[in-house]
Design a protein around this motif. Structure first.
Motif, PDB file in Angstrom:
ATOM      1  N   ALA A 165      37.557  30.431  44.836  1.00  0.00           N
ATOM      2  CA  ALA A 165      38.365  29.566  44.400  1.00  0.00           C
ATOM      3  C   ALA A 165      39.206  28.956  45.358  1.00  0.00           C
ATOM      4  O   ALA A 165      39.825  27.669  45.299  1.00  0.00           O
ATOM      5  N   HIS A 166      39.625  29.821  46.345  1.00  0.00           N
ATOM      6  CA  HIS A 166      40.523  29.339  47.495  1.00  0.00           C
ATOM      7  C   HIS A 166      39.710  28.373  48.313  1.00  0.00           C
ATOM      8  O   HIS A 166      40.404  27.310  48.774  1.00  0.00           O
ATOM      9  N   LYS A 167      38.505  28.710  48.427  1.00  0.00           N
ATOM     10  CA  LYS A 167      37.660  27.699  49.101  1.00  0.00           C
ATOM     11  C   LYS A 167      37.653  26.185  48.580  1.00  0.00           C
ATOM     12  O   LYS A 167      37.952  25.219  49.126  1.00  0.00           O
ATOM     13  N   GLN A 168      37.446  26.374  47.349  1.00  0.00           N
ATOM     14  CA  GLN A 168      37.420  25.069  46.649  1.00  0.00           C
ATOM     15  C   GLN A 168      38.768  24.362  46.617  1.00  0.00           C
ATOM     16  O   GLN A 168      38.969  23.101  46.706  1.00  0.00           O
ATOM     17  N   LEU A 169      39.991  25.140  46.440  1.00  0.00           N
ATOM     18  CA  LEU A 169      41.132  24.544  46.275  1.00  0.00           C
ATOM     19  C   LEU A 169      41.664  24.035  47.541  1.00  0.00           C
ATOM     20  O   LEU A 169      42.044  22.846  47.724  1.00  0.00           O
ATOM     21  N   LEU A 170      41.134  24.601  48.834  1.00  0.00           N
ATOM     22  CA  LEU A 170      41.418  24.085  50.047  1.00  0.00           C
ATOM     23  C   LEU A 170      40.545  22.884  50.297  1.00  0.00           C
ATOM     24  O   LEU A 170      41.127  21.870  50.913  1.00  0.00           O
ATOM     25  N   SER A 171      39.285  22.887  49.699  1.00  0.00           N
ATOM     26  CA  SER A 171      38.669  21.369  49.848  1.00  0.00           C
ATOM     27  C   SER A 171      39.179  20.373  49.168  1.00  0.00           C
ATOM     28  O   SER A 171      39.408  19.171  49.682  1.00  0.00           O
ATOM     29  N   GLN A 172      39.785  20.752  48.198  1.00  0.00           N
ATOM     30  CA  GLN A 172      40.476  19.510  47.237  1.00  0.00           C
ATOM     31  C   GLN A 172      41.790  19.192  47.915  1.00  0.00           C
ATOM     32  O   GLN A 172      42.096  17.978  47.785  1.00  0.00           O
ATOM     33  N   ALA A 173      42.406  20.136  48.466  1.00  0.00           N
ATOM     34  CA  ALA A 173      43.880  19.829  49.127  1.00  0.00           C
ATOM     35  C   ALA A 173      43.494  19.080  50.604  1.00  0.00           C
ATOM     36  O   ALA A 173      44.214  17.919  50.687  1.00  0.00           O
ATOM     37  N   THR A 174      42.281  19.307  51.119  1.00  0.00           N
ATOM     38  CA  THR A 174      41.935  18.677  52.439  1.00  0.00           C
ATOM     39  C   THR A 174      41.403  17.331  52.006  1.00  0.00           C
ATOM     40  O   THR A 174      42.094  16.254  52.628  1.00  0.00           O
ATOM     41  N   SER A 175      40.990  16.922  50.981  1.00  0.00           N
ATOM     42  CA  SER A 175      40.478  15.661  50.511  1.00  0.00           C
ATOM     43  C   SER A 175      41.588  14.771  50.222  1.00  0.00           C
ATOM     44  O   SER A 175      41.513  13.675  50.248  1.00  0.00           O
ATOM     45  N   ALA A 176      42.668  15.229  49.411  1.00  0.00           N
ATOM     46  CA  ALA A 176      43.838  14.708  48.980  1.00  0.00           C
ATOM     47  C   ALA A 176      44.620  14.276  50.117  1.00  0.00           C
ATOM     48  O   ALA A 176      45.123  13.063  50.286  1.00  0.00           O
ATOM     49  N   ILE A 177      44.766  15.088  51.284  1.00  0.00           N
ATOM     50  CA  ILE A 177      45.650  14.600  52.272  1.00  0.00           C
ATOM     51  C   ILE A 177      44.864  13.578  53.288  1.00  0.00           C
ATOM     52  O   ILE A 177      45.506  12.641  53.647  1.00  0.00           O
ATOM     53  N   ARG A 178      43.657  13.781  53.196  1.00  0.00           N
ATOM     54  CA  ARG A 178      42.675  12.610  53.805  1.00  0.00           C
ATOM     55  C   ARG A 178      43.231  11.384  53.067  1.00  0.00           C
ATOM     56  O   ARG A 178      43.429  10.250  53.669  1.00  0.00           O
ATOM     57  N   ALA A 179      43.051  11.404  51.736  1.00  0.00           N
ATOM     58  CA  ALA A 179      43.219  10.164  50.948  1.00  0.00           C
ATOM     59  C   ALA A 179      44.642   9.563  51.247  1.00  0.00           C
ATOM     60  O   ALA A 179      44.913   8.271  51.536  1.00  0.00           O
ATOM     61  N   LEU A 180      45.456  10.399  51.130  1.00  0.00           N
ATOM     62  CA  LEU A 180      46.843   9.829  51.491  1.00  0.00           C
ATOM     63  C   LEU A 180      47.572   9.592  52.654  1.00  0.00           C
ATOM     64  O   LEU A 180      47.986   8.339  53.034  1.00  0.00           O
ATOM     65  N   THR A 181      46.384  10.313  53.804  1.00  0.00           N
ATOM     66  CA  THR A 181      46.761   9.739  55.228  1.00  0.00           C
ATOM     67  C   THR A 181      45.997   8.231  55.180  1.00  0.00           C
ATOM     68  O   THR A 181      46.710   7.441  55.821  1.00  0.00           O
ATOM     69  N   ALA A 182      45.026   7.989  54.785  1.00  0.00           N
ATOM     70  CA  ALA A 182      44.318   6.685  54.925  1.00  0.00           C
ATOM     71  C   ALA A 182      45.296   5.704  54.276  1.00  0.00           C
ATOM     72  O   ALA A 182      45.684   4.460  54.654  1.00  0.00           O
ATOM     73  N   ALA A 183      45.844   5.788  53.038  1.00  0.00           N
ATOM     74  CA  ALA A 183      46.747   5.057  52.402  1.00  0.00           C
ATOM     75  C   ALA A 183      48.097   4.729  53.153  1.00  0.00           C
ATOM     76  O   ALA A 183      48.567   3.732  53.184  1.00  0.00           O
TER      77      ALA A 183
END
Length: 178
Positions: free
Chosen positions: A46-64
């Motif tokens: 579950a933490h691996k999945q949450l970490l993956s989602q958080a990293t993806s969100a950070i990547r999208a926010l950084t690009a924006a």
């Protein structure tokens, strides 16, 4: 042609792979800490999945945010002003601005750019803090797994997506029983 096909005999005559490994260990034959082991596996997954989602969100926010920085530079805001608002160093702001060479002036006001940059930077900071909390919880689960001997370094590495060397280095200070 039938002679060619007739020369192959046995289970691999079809050309398919035949698994010849050991039979899986039955649940009853495992160590008594199976329920703890299963709980740790589920938590780490579950933490691996949450970490993956958080990293993806950070990547999208950084690009924006980077696109907003470049647009603000194109519209005439100074590097120092953008640096102060986004909490990025001036060199990073310049580099981001140079990465977007094909922008045209948007016509937005200075205050609109500043408010949008503040909001996006705050969102990014919040997402990074969230990812940090997830990583801290993952490290605590790793420590718990090692202390209770529910998992070894290799199994933890596969469950967390980290390398076994990273697991060993990160957990050197943890006392392992035995």
């Amino acid at each position: 042609m039938p002679a060619l096909y007739g020369s192959f005999r046995g289970p691999s005559a079809t050309g398919r792979y035949t698994y010849r490994g050991k039979a899986p260990v039955a649940r009853e034959d495992r160590a008594p800490a199976t329920s703890e082991h299963d709980k740790l596996i589920q938590s780490l997954a579950a933490h691996k999945q949450l970490l993956s989602q958080a990293t993806s969100a950070i990547r999208a926010l950084t690009a924006a945010r980077n696109e907003m920085i470049a647009q603000a530079l194109e519209d005439g805001l100074s590097v120092a002003t953008i640096s102060a608002v986004t909490r990025e160093n001036m060199r990073a702001v310049r580099t981001i601005g140079l990465a977007y060479g094909d922008l045209h002036p948007s016509g937005l006001s200075r205050s609109a750019h500043l408010e949008a940059l503040k909001a996006k930077s705050a969102d990014l900071h919040t997402a990074e803090e969230h990812r940090g909390r997830i990583e801290e919880r993952r490290e605590a689960l790793i420590a718990m797994a090692l202390r209770s001997r529910a998992c070894d370094d290799i199994e933890l590495a596969s469950l967390t997506g980290l390398t076994p060397d990273h697991i060993r280095k990160a957990t050197r200070r943890i006392r392992r029983p035995g």
